[in-house]
Design an enzyme around this catalytic site. Structure first.
Site, PDB file in Angstrom:
ATOM      1  N   TRP A  39      -5.697   1.912  10.313  1.00 14.46           N
ATOM      2  CA  TRP A  39      -5.762   1.845   8.859  1.00 14.46           C
ATOM      3  C   TRP A  39      -5.496   0.413   8.398  1.00 14.46           C
ATOM      4  CZ3 TRP A  39      -8.138   3.843   5.130  1.00 14.46           C
ATOM      5  CH2 TRP A  39      -7.715   3.695   3.811  1.00 14.46           C
ATOM      6  N   TYR A  56       0.839  -1.200   0.000  1.00 14.67           N
ATOM      7  CA  TYR A  56       0.000   0.000   0.000  1.00 14.67           C
ATOM      8  C   TYR A  56       0.877   1.253   0.000  1.00 14.67           C
ATOM      9  CZ  TYR A  56      -3.036   3.689   1.705  1.00 14.67           C
ATOM     10  OH  TYR A  56      -3.681   4.885   1.850  1.00 14.67           O
ATOM     11  N   GLU A  72     -11.717   5.808   4.596  1.00 10.42           N
ATOM     12  CA  GLU A  72     -11.313   6.710   5.686  1.00 10.42           C
ATOM     13  C   GLU A  72     -12.454   6.916   6.675  1.00 10.42           C
ATOM     14  OE1 GLU A  72      -8.335   7.488   6.280  1.00 10.42           O
ATOM     15  OE2 GLU A  72      -7.312   7.338   4.365  1.00 10.42           O
TER      16      GLU A  72
END
Length: 186
Positions: free
Chosen positions: A49, A19, A41
């Site tokens: 995350w 990522y 988000e």
């Protein structure tokens, strides 16, 4: 074997490194992708995350490949179906907020021609390079994320506080917060 120096936050495993190396901080101007990160988000608020990244494919499936046009017309049936989906974060308010955000997203598109035009206007269409030396120099919010958050809320967006907005700005390349030693900075 080549070793790359990366931002320390991503060294947990290959999912995180991939990522970081291929997405985080790359400028995104496509509305579909901007909406995807908005959804992710929104669900990340209060969680890590990493948790969201692990469930990303499930979110994609649950939210119609992140098609805001479809998500905007989700009704109580879809909400209840999502509340039973163990592959995502089963938070009713965040699910309903995502539907509200899809509707608000399309209203912004109508007004500005695209969501990208709207959001990137805050940075004059260019990434802000904060040039942090270490992770300690990377903020969780900024005066700009405060401003964007207030404007989004005024437009009907939910779960979009300044921290969430700043994370969205990082993910979509509106700000470059790769640390000085990171290979992505070089």
């Amino acid at each position: 074997m080549e070793t790359k120096t990366r931002c320390a936050w991503c060294e947990k495993d290959d999912l995180y490194r991939d990522y970081h190396d291929n997405e985080w901080g790359n400028p995104i101007y496509e509305d579909d992708k901007l909406f995807e990160f908005l959804v992710l988000e929104t669900f990340q608020a209060g969680l890590s995350w990493y948790t969201i990244l692990k469930k990303r494919d499930n979110f994609k499936k649950a939210f119609a490949d992140f098609d805001y046009r479809i998500v905007a017309v989700f009704d109580d049936y879809e909400v209840e179906k999502l509340m039973k989906d163990a592959g995502i974060i089963r938070n009713r308010l965040k699910i309903q907020g995502t539907i509200s955000n899809a509707i608000a997203f399309m209203k912004v598109q109508e007004e500005f021609g695209s969501f990208s035009n709207y959001i990137w206007n805050f940075t004059n269409g260019k990434p802000i390079d904060n040039q942090p030396k270490t992770l300690a120099d990377v903020p969780a919010t900024s005066p700009l994320s405060d401003t964007i958050s207030k404007d989004l809320k005024k437009r009907g967006f939910k779960f979009i506080g300044s921290t969430t907005v700043y994370a969205h700005m990082q993910a979509t390349g509106m700000v470059n917060d790769h640390v000085a030693e990171c290979w992505k900075r070089k």
